[in-house]
Scaffold this active site. Sequence first.
Site, PDB file in Angstrom:
ATOM      1  N   PHE A 148       0.719  -1.461   0.026  1.00 21.09           N
ATOM      2  CA  PHE A 148       0.199   0.060  -0.047  1.00 21.09           C
ATOM      3  C   PHE A 148       0.828   0.995  -0.339  1.00 21.09           C
ATOM      4  O   PHE A 148       0.696   2.469  -0.555  1.00 21.09           O
ATOM      5  CB  PHE A 148      -0.835  -0.531   1.175  1.00 21.09           C
ATOM      6  CG  PHE A 148      -0.141   0.733   2.638  1.00 21.09           C
ATOM      7  CD1 PHE A 148      -0.151   1.642   2.858  1.00 21.09           C
ATOM      8  CD2 PHE A 148       0.358  -0.383   3.071  1.00 21.09           C
ATOM      9  CE1 PHE A 148       0.865   2.110   3.800  1.00 21.09           C
ATOM     10  CE2 PHE A 148       1.220  -0.514   4.116  1.00 21.09           C
ATOM     11  CZ  PHE A 148       1.167   1.201   5.063  1.00 21.09           C
ATOM     12  N   LYS A 172      -1.036  -7.329  -9.497  1.00 19.38           N
ATOM     13  CA  LYS A 172      -1.827  -7.118  -8.196  1.00 19.38           C
ATOM     14  C   LYS A 172      -1.729  -6.282  -6.683  1.00 19.38           C
ATOM     15  O   LYS A 172      -0.677  -6.254  -6.459  1.00 19.38           O
ATOM     16  CB  LYS A 172      -1.944  -8.457  -7.918  1.00 19.38           C
ATOM     17  CG  LYS A 172      -3.328  -8.796  -7.414  1.00 19.38           C
ATOM     18  CD  LYS A 172      -3.326  -8.143  -5.880  1.00 19.38           C
ATOM     19  CE  LYS A 172      -2.284  -8.239  -4.850  1.00 19.38           C
ATOM     20  NZ  LYS A 172      -3.177  -7.828  -3.478  1.00 19.38           N
ATOM     21  N   GLU A 175      -5.037  -3.350  -1.831  1.00 14.60           N
ATOM     22  CA  GLU A 175      -6.421  -3.759  -1.928  1.00 14.60           C
ATOM     23  C   GLU A 175      -6.617  -1.756  -1.222  1.00 14.60           C
ATOM     24  O   GLU A 175      -7.836  -1.413  -1.178  1.00 14.60           O
ATOM     25  CB  GLU A 175      -7.118  -4.506  -1.036  1.00 14.60           C
ATOM     26  CG  GLU A 175      -6.425  -4.935  -0.055  1.00 14.60           C
ATOM     27  CD  GLU A 175      -5.395  -5.916   0.192  1.00 14.60           C
ATOM     28  OE1 GLU A 175      -5.168  -5.473  -0.665  1.00 14.60           O
ATOM     29  OE2 GLU A 175      -5.798  -7.456   0.651  1.00 14.60           O
ATOM     30  N   SER A 225       5.078  -6.823   3.062  1.00 14.77           N
ATOM     31  CA  SER A 225       5.989  -7.114   4.998  1.00 14.77           C
ATOM     32  C   SER A 225       6.619  -9.146   4.270  1.00 14.77           C
ATOM     33  O   SER A 225       6.775  -9.727   3.781  1.00 14.77           O
ATOM     34  CB  SER A 225       4.754  -7.649   5.546  1.00 14.77           C
ATOM     35  OG  SER A 225       3.531  -8.400   5.333  1.00 14.77           O
ATOM     36  N   CYS A 280       9.476   2.039   3.470  1.00 11.71           N
ATOM     37  CA  CYS A 280      10.641   0.907   4.422  1.00 11.71           C
ATOM     38  C   CYS A 280      12.349   1.110   4.070  1.00 11.71           C
ATOM     39  O   CYS A 280      12.996   0.301   4.339  1.00 11.71           O
ATOM     40  CB  CYS A 280      10.589  -0.448   2.379  1.00 11.71           C
ATOM     41  SG  CYS A 280      11.376   0.254   1.002  1.00 11.71           S
ATOM     42  N   GLU A 381       9.724  -4.295  13.129  1.00 11.28           N
ATOM     43  CA  GLU A 381       9.447  -2.948  12.172  1.00 11.28           C
ATOM     44  C   GLU A 381       8.069  -3.129  12.482  1.00 11.28           C
ATOM     45  O   GLU A 381       6.304  -3.626  12.493  1.00 11.28           O
ATOM     46  CB  GLU A 381       9.604  -3.940  10.410  1.00 11.28           C
ATOM     47  CG  GLU A 381       8.847  -3.024   9.251  1.00 11.28           C
ATOM     48  CD  GLU A 381       8.454  -2.926   7.986  1.00 11.28           C
ATOM     49  OE1 GLU A 381       7.754  -3.596   8.230  1.00 11.28           O
ATOM     50  OE2 GLU A 381       8.544  -2.469   7.422  1.00 11.28           O
TER      51      GLU A 381
HETATM   52  P1  NAD Z   1       1.707  -6.344   3.535  1.00 11.91           P
HETATM   53  O1  NAD Z   1       2.341  -7.729   2.963  1.00 11.91           O
HETATM   54  O2  NAD Z   1       0.504  -6.517   3.825  1.00 11.91           O
HETATM   55  O3  NAD Z   1       0.749  -6.590   1.524  1.00 11.91           O
HETATM   56  C1  NAD Z   1       1.574  -6.086  -0.090  1.00 11.91           C
HETATM   57  C2  NAD Z   1       0.691  -6.799  -1.010  1.00 11.91           C
HETATM   58  O4  NAD Z   1       0.265  -8.564  -0.544  1.00 11.91           O
HETATM   59  C3  NAD Z   1      -0.512  -6.732  -0.955  1.00 11.91           C
HETATM   60  O5  NAD Z   1      -1.134  -6.926  -2.653  1.00 11.91           O
HETATM   61  C4  NAD Z   1      -1.650  -7.843   0.172  1.00 11.91           C
HETATM   62  O6  NAD Z   1      -2.778  -8.208  -0.795  1.00 11.91           O
HETATM   63  C5  NAD Z   1      -0.697  -8.960  -0.454  1.00 11.91           C
HETATM   64  N1  NAD Z   1      -1.246  -9.740   1.126  1.00 11.91           N
HETATM   65  C6  NAD Z   1      -1.015  -9.420   1.848  1.00 11.91           C
HETATM   66  N2  NAD Z   1      -1.226 -10.612   3.076  1.00 11.91           N
HETATM   67  C7  NAD Z   1      -1.143 -11.202   1.648  1.00 11.91           C
HETATM   68  C8  NAD Z   1      -1.156 -13.516   2.601  1.00 11.91           C
HETATM   69  N3  NAD Z   1      -1.279 -13.796   3.547  1.00 11.91           N
HETATM   70  N4  NAD Z   1      -1.465 -14.038   1.020  1.00 11.91           N
HETATM   71  C9  NAD Z   1      -1.109 -13.842  -0.382  1.00 11.91           C
HETATM   72  N5  NAD Z   1      -0.513 -12.166  -0.867  1.00 11.91           N
HETATM   73  C10 NAD Z   1      -1.126 -11.021   0.336  1.00 11.91           C
HETATM   74  O7  NAD Z   1       2.108  -5.549   3.351  1.00 11.91           O
HETATM   75  P2  NAD Z   1       1.902  -3.659   2.968  1.00 11.91           P
HETATM   76  O8  NAD Z   1       1.087  -3.555   4.498  1.00 11.91           O
HETATM   77  O9  NAD Z   1       0.335  -3.620   1.439  1.00 11.91           O
HETATM   78  O10 NAD Z   1       3.009  -3.010   2.752  1.00 11.91           O
HETATM   79  C11 NAD Z   1       4.134  -2.575   4.003  1.00 11.91           C
HETATM   80  C12 NAD Z   1       4.672  -3.440   4.441  1.00 11.91           C
HETATM   81  O11 NAD Z   1       5.731  -3.633   2.116  1.00 11.91           O
HETATM   82  C13 NAD Z   1       5.850  -3.272   5.153  1.00 11.91           C
HETATM   83  O12 NAD Z   1       6.590  -4.136   5.737  1.00 11.91           O
HETATM   84  C14 NAD Z   1       7.526  -2.810   4.505  1.00 11.91           C
HETATM   85  O13 NAD Z   1       8.337  -2.221   4.389  1.00 11.91           O
HETATM   86  C15 NAD Z   1       6.749  -3.049   3.076  1.00 11.91           C
HETATM   87  N6  NAD Z   1       7.964  -2.961   1.693  1.00 11.91           N
HETATM   88  C16 NAD Z   1       8.994  -3.005   1.992  1.00 11.91           C
HETATM   89  C17 NAD Z   1       9.987  -2.316  -0.036  1.00 11.91           C
HETATM   90  C18 NAD Z   1      11.292  -2.845   0.086  1.00 11.91           C
HETATM   91  O14 NAD Z   1      11.500  -2.658  -0.955  1.00 11.91           O
HETATM   92  N7  NAD Z   1      11.347  -3.685   0.650  1.00 11.91           N
HETATM   93  C19 NAD Z   1       9.108  -1.509  -0.257  1.00 11.91           C
HETATM   94  C20 NAD Z   1       7.724  -0.966   0.518  1.00 11.91           C
HETATM   95  C21 NAD Z   1       7.174  -1.644   1.263  1.00 11.91           C
END
Ligand code: NAD
Length: 495
Positions: A148, A172, A175, A225, A280, A381
């Site tokens: 997000f 994808k 959401e 994450s 991040c 984190e």
């Molecule tokens: P998230 O892991 O909750 O979601 C990321 C994506 O995965 C979304 O599209 C979501 O729909 C999908 N998703 C969520 N749960 C899932 C599951 N159980 N199974 C399959 N797909 C699933 O992350 P978020 O809250 O949207 O974003 C924040 C996180 O992203 C933080 O941990 C941040 O550090 C990380 N991030 C990392 C970088 C990097 O470059 N390393 C960059 C941006 C964000």
Amino acid sequence: MEKIHNYIDGVKTSISKKELDVEDPSTGEVISKVVLSSLDDFNNAINSSKKIQEEWSNTTPLKRSRILSNYKVLIEKNIEELAKIISKEHGKTFADAKGSVTRGLEVVEFACGIPHLLKGEFSQNVGTNIDSWSIRQPLGICSGITPFNFPAMVPMWMYPIAIACGNTFILKPSEKDPSCSIKLAELFTEAGLPNGVFNVLNGDKEVVDLILDSNDISSVSFVGSTSVAKYIYEKSAKNGKRVQALGGAKNHLIVMPDANLNQAVDGIIGAGYGSAGERCMAVSVAVAVGNIADDLVNKIQLEAQKLKVAPWRDFDSDMGPVISKDHKERIENYISIGLNEGAKLVEDGRNYKIQGYENGYFIGPTLFDHVTKDMTIYKEEIFGPVLSVVRVDNYDQALSLANDHQYGNGASIYTSDGEVSRHFTTNSNIGMVGVNVPIPVPMAFHSFGGWKQSLFGDCSVHGMEGIRFYTKLKTVTSRWPKSIKDGPEFKMPTN
Ligand code: NAD
């Protein structure tokens, strides 16, 4: 109420009746509904990609580059609208949202050079009258699953390069803020991209699992994450896909006693609290080395108190709300845990209220001092505007701290000593490292990616790593013999 559909084959469409609320985090109000795609939607996207894949991969790189150039112009023309869409659903300030689109745009600019970037290697006479060369060919249907916090920039780390390389791409998006991807896809169509080359499929875990299990999809690029990154990495690899999965972070900024203190504080404030800490590459740990600690903490506190926390519509805002009610509660819970575990709470951002926006998900800048490495707020984190100061005696302890942490996304050092800085850039166990810069995010023509629990897979994103990820290497060995017959050879050829 507006419904956000998928973008498949050049049109907004969806079959599934399942949907999810999309909120304005500044007010807590539901502003639209997003479709949660089903198997039928997924099949629709796959069929659309399949139909155009061969034609697109046979389109010359120069023609692909010209479409990308048109796309660049259209993004520039629409940057304010894109930034507004991001701010409305994500909550970050308008200026920050605009900046993030520009960082994505830089990847499009990089991808415009695709005829040059796809040039392989050539050797004449690898054997007598035998030439050899390598070429990079597209994978097929590639996919991206994104978080997000950067609804334009993170998808743009992926699809412009994948598409430039001759692949089709299914995105994808998160959401929580899905509208920006749809607008980006519409602009690509307007730029001349054939329908089906770039499809956007909205949804949650259900559609992610369809992507991971599909035999039609060749690669998965994930950012999110760490727990989900690990799941994506393992499942994709098991299913024989190429995968890069970027995870969470805990970025350290080390302040040496000889650092320019004001510069270090400016760096910490911007990188710690910008975008409400939901980056991040945000700085979440400031490591104070030696006798600089008291001055550092005092100055951070003074600057943190000056920050304006406000909705994105207020153009003087320094930081907006966090993404959701759940996330706000999670962050506030971490603050309570920090207190219970003995850290000193210097600034407390809990119960932050803004007149007229009482239901928004705001948290004020929060500062902990005397944090130690065994505390939960240090180990995990938080992904919010919560900065921890850890005090150490010397540089070696500061380096060990950063190196021993489970995450290895980014780290920086502020110092005026070249030798220390060189030691740090060489010996840090971290993917992206800065010297006297707070957020060492590589530009589009370099590559972005962390180490340890911050990235699973071999390739970082964009730059030449992106080209490698989205192509298969083929090496050709070729000879055009005269009519003289050689006869079979049974020994390994030696020249
Ligand atoms: P998230 O892991 O909750 O979601 C990321 C994506 O995965 C979304 O599209 C979501 O729909 C999908 N998703 C969520 N749960 C899932 C599951 N159980 N199974 C399959 N797909 C699933 O992350 P978020 O809250 O949207 O974003 C924040 C996180 O992203 C933080 O941990 C941040 O550090 C990380 N991030 C990392 C970088 C990097 O470059 N390393 C960059 C941006 C964000």
